[in-house]
Scaffold this active site. Structure first.
Site, PDB file in Angstrom:
ATOM      1  N   ASP A  24       0.864  -1.187   0.000  1.00 55.12           N
ATOM      2  CA  ASP A  24       0.000   0.000   0.000  1.00 55.12           C
ATOM      3  C   ASP A  24       0.899   1.235   0.000  1.00 55.12           C
ATOM      4  OD1 ASP A  24      -1.558   2.186   0.774  1.00 55.12           O
ATOM      5  OD2 ASP A  24      -2.610   1.085   2.357  1.00 55.12           O
ATOM      6  N   ASN A  38      -6.581  12.763 -10.799  1.00 55.00           N
ATOM      7  CA  ASN A  38      -7.351  13.130 -11.989  1.00 55.00           C
ATOM      8  C   ASN A  38      -7.130  14.617 -12.263  1.00 55.00           C
ATOM      9  OD1 ASN A  38      -9.474  14.680 -10.672  1.00 55.00           O
ATOM     10  ND2 ASN A  38     -10.119  12.705  -9.836  1.00 55.00           N
ATOM     11  N   GLY A  46      -9.826   4.781  -5.977  1.00 55.87           N
ATOM     12  CA  GLY A  46      -8.544   4.097  -6.182  1.00 55.87           C
ATOM     13  C   GLY A  46      -7.456   4.614  -5.261  1.00 55.87           C
ATOM     14  N   ASP A  48      -5.919   7.384  -5.336  1.00 56.90           N
ATOM     15  CA  ASP A  48      -6.172   8.783  -4.974  1.00 56.90           C
ATOM     16  C   ASP A  48      -7.005   8.854  -3.691  1.00 56.90           C
ATOM     17  OD1 ASP A  48      -6.670  11.519  -5.033  1.00 56.90           O
ATOM     18  OD2 ASP A  48      -7.298  11.562  -7.120  1.00 56.90           O
ATOM     19  N   GLY A 137      -5.802   1.436 -13.298  1.00 55.59           N
ATOM     20  CA  GLY A 137      -7.028   1.125 -12.563  1.00 55.59           C
ATOM     21  C   GLY A 137      -8.221   1.650 -13.338  1.00 55.59           C
TER      22      GLY A 137
HETATM   23  P1  ADP Z   1      -5.991   5.491 -12.529  1.00 48.51           P
HETATM   24  O1  ADP Z   1      -7.253   6.335 -12.500  1.00 48.51           O
HETATM   25  O2  ADP Z   1      -4.752   6.297 -12.878  1.00 48.51           O
HETATM   26  O3  ADP Z   1      -6.161   4.247 -13.338  1.00 48.51           O
HETATM   27  P2  ADP Z   1      -6.433   4.055  -9.977  1.00 48.51           P
HETATM   28  O4  ADP Z   1      -6.269   4.621  -8.617  1.00 48.51           O
HETATM   29  O5  ADP Z   1      -7.795   3.677 -10.413  1.00 48.51           O
HETATM   30  O6  ADP Z   1      -5.747   5.125 -10.981  1.00 48.51           O
HETATM   31  O7  ADP Z   1      -5.497   2.785 -10.130  1.00 48.51           O
HETATM   32  C1  ADP Z   1      -4.106   2.840 -10.255  1.00 48.51           C
HETATM   33  C2  ADP Z   1      -3.496   1.633  -9.564  1.00 48.51           C
HETATM   34  O8  ADP Z   1      -3.378   1.923  -8.167  1.00 48.51           O
HETATM   35  C3  ADP Z   1      -4.300   0.340  -9.663  1.00 48.51           C
HETATM   36  O9  ADP Z   1      -3.399  -0.708  -9.960  1.00 48.51           O
HETATM   37  C4  ADP Z   1      -4.843   0.175  -8.242  1.00 48.51           C
HETATM   38  O10 ADP Z   1      -5.008  -1.208  -7.913  1.00 48.51           O
HETATM   39  C5  ADP Z   1      -3.721   0.756  -7.443  1.00 48.51           C
HETATM   40  N1  ADP Z   1      -3.999   1.139  -6.042  1.00 48.51           N
HETATM   41  C6  ADP Z   1      -5.183   1.367  -5.423  1.00 48.51           C
HETATM   42  N2  ADP Z   1      -4.975   1.672  -4.125  1.00 48.51           N
HETATM   43  C7  ADP Z   1      -3.641   1.616  -3.894  1.00 48.51           C
HETATM   44  C8  ADP Z   1      -2.789   1.802  -2.761  1.00 48.51           C
HETATM   45  N3  ADP Z   1      -3.270   2.127  -1.562  1.00 48.51           N
HETATM   46  N4  ADP Z   1      -1.424   1.647  -2.927  1.00 48.51           N
HETATM   47  C9  ADP Z   1      -0.915   1.344  -4.138  1.00 48.51           C
HETATM   48  N5  ADP Z   1      -1.655   1.157  -5.247  1.00 48.51           N
HETATM   49  C10 ADP Z   1      -3.001   1.278  -5.132  1.00 48.51           C
END
Ligand code: ADP
Length: 198
Positions: A24, A38, A46, A48, A137
């Site tokens: 994480d 975004n 996600g 963010d 994601g």
């Molecule tokens: P995007 O909109 O750029 O695709 P997302 O947040 O939807 O961004 O996803 C980007 C990646 O971050 C995905 O692989 C998701 O599984 C991952 N992700 C989500 N939460 C965490 C976290 N706490 N630490 C690391 N990676 C994460």
């Protein structure tokens, strides 16, 4: 669960190391963590959402200020804020491309998001940087392609910066949120920076 360093390699031609972590990103003890933001900078789901929840209201206020002052951040660019309650010093908000099939410059935009993030980190005096898998994601970028673009972009930027005598970034880590993503990044790393033996 603790974050786990899976592999770390020296980047030839530099004094930097590149590593892969399973875990994480909000728990990483580095100078800067990168957010997959975004363009509004006003937060989303996600990674963010996870970063905003862990950092607390100071980060929301910083992002709101940048939203009001700059009108947000276009795809391929990155901006720096404080990190609130996170162990990091800064959050670098990078905006990746939304995947539309690959014919709309997605790879160039993704490459730029990684390179601009490292440029912002240097300007801020950060020497260790953790990235999530930007755009793979909600934005739908196929992870195997994104991993190659991401690792190449970082290796290129570190090499160019070293050759140009720019401030050193000692360590870059990619923090992968699933075992499947970690395996995909591992395969891409083996292709781009082959290691000695295992
Ligand atoms: P995007 O909109 O750029 O695709 P997302 O947040 O939807 O961004 O996803 C980007 C990646 O971050 C995905 O692989 C998701 O599984 C991952 N992700 C989500 N939460 C965490 C976290 N706490 N630490 C690391 N990676 C994460």
């Amino acid at each position: 669960m603790e974050n786990r360093l899976l592999v770390q390699r020296p980047v030839p031609g530099t004094a930097s190391r590149l590593g892969l972590v399973r875990g994480d990103i909000t728990r990483e003890r580095v100078d800067a963590i990168v957010n997959a933001a975004n363009p509004s900078l006003l937060g989303g789901g996600g990674v963010d959402g996870a970063i905003h929840r862990a950092a607390g209201p100071e980060l929301d206020a910083d992002c709101r200020r940048l939203h009001d002052e700059l009108g947000g951040c276009p795809p391929g660019q990155a901006v720096v804020t404080t990190a609130g309650r996170l162990p990091a010093r800064h959050v670098i908000h990078a905006v990746g491309p939304v995947w539309h099939g690959g014919g709309r410059g997605e790879a160039a935009t993704l490459r730029s998001a990684y390179r601009q993030s490292l440029a912002r980190a240097r300007e801020a005096g950060d020497r260790s940087v953790a990235f999530p898998s930007i755009s793979t994601g909600a934005y739908g970028y196929p992870v195997a392609e994104a991993a190659r673009v991401a690792l190449r972009a970082v290796v290129e930027e570190l090499r160019e910066a070293a050759a140009g005598g720019q401030p050193l970034i000692d360590e870059v880590r990619f923090v992968l949120f699933s075992d499947a993503d970690a395996a995909v990044y591992r395969a891409a790393l083996d292709e781009i920076l082959p290691g000695e033996g295992a």
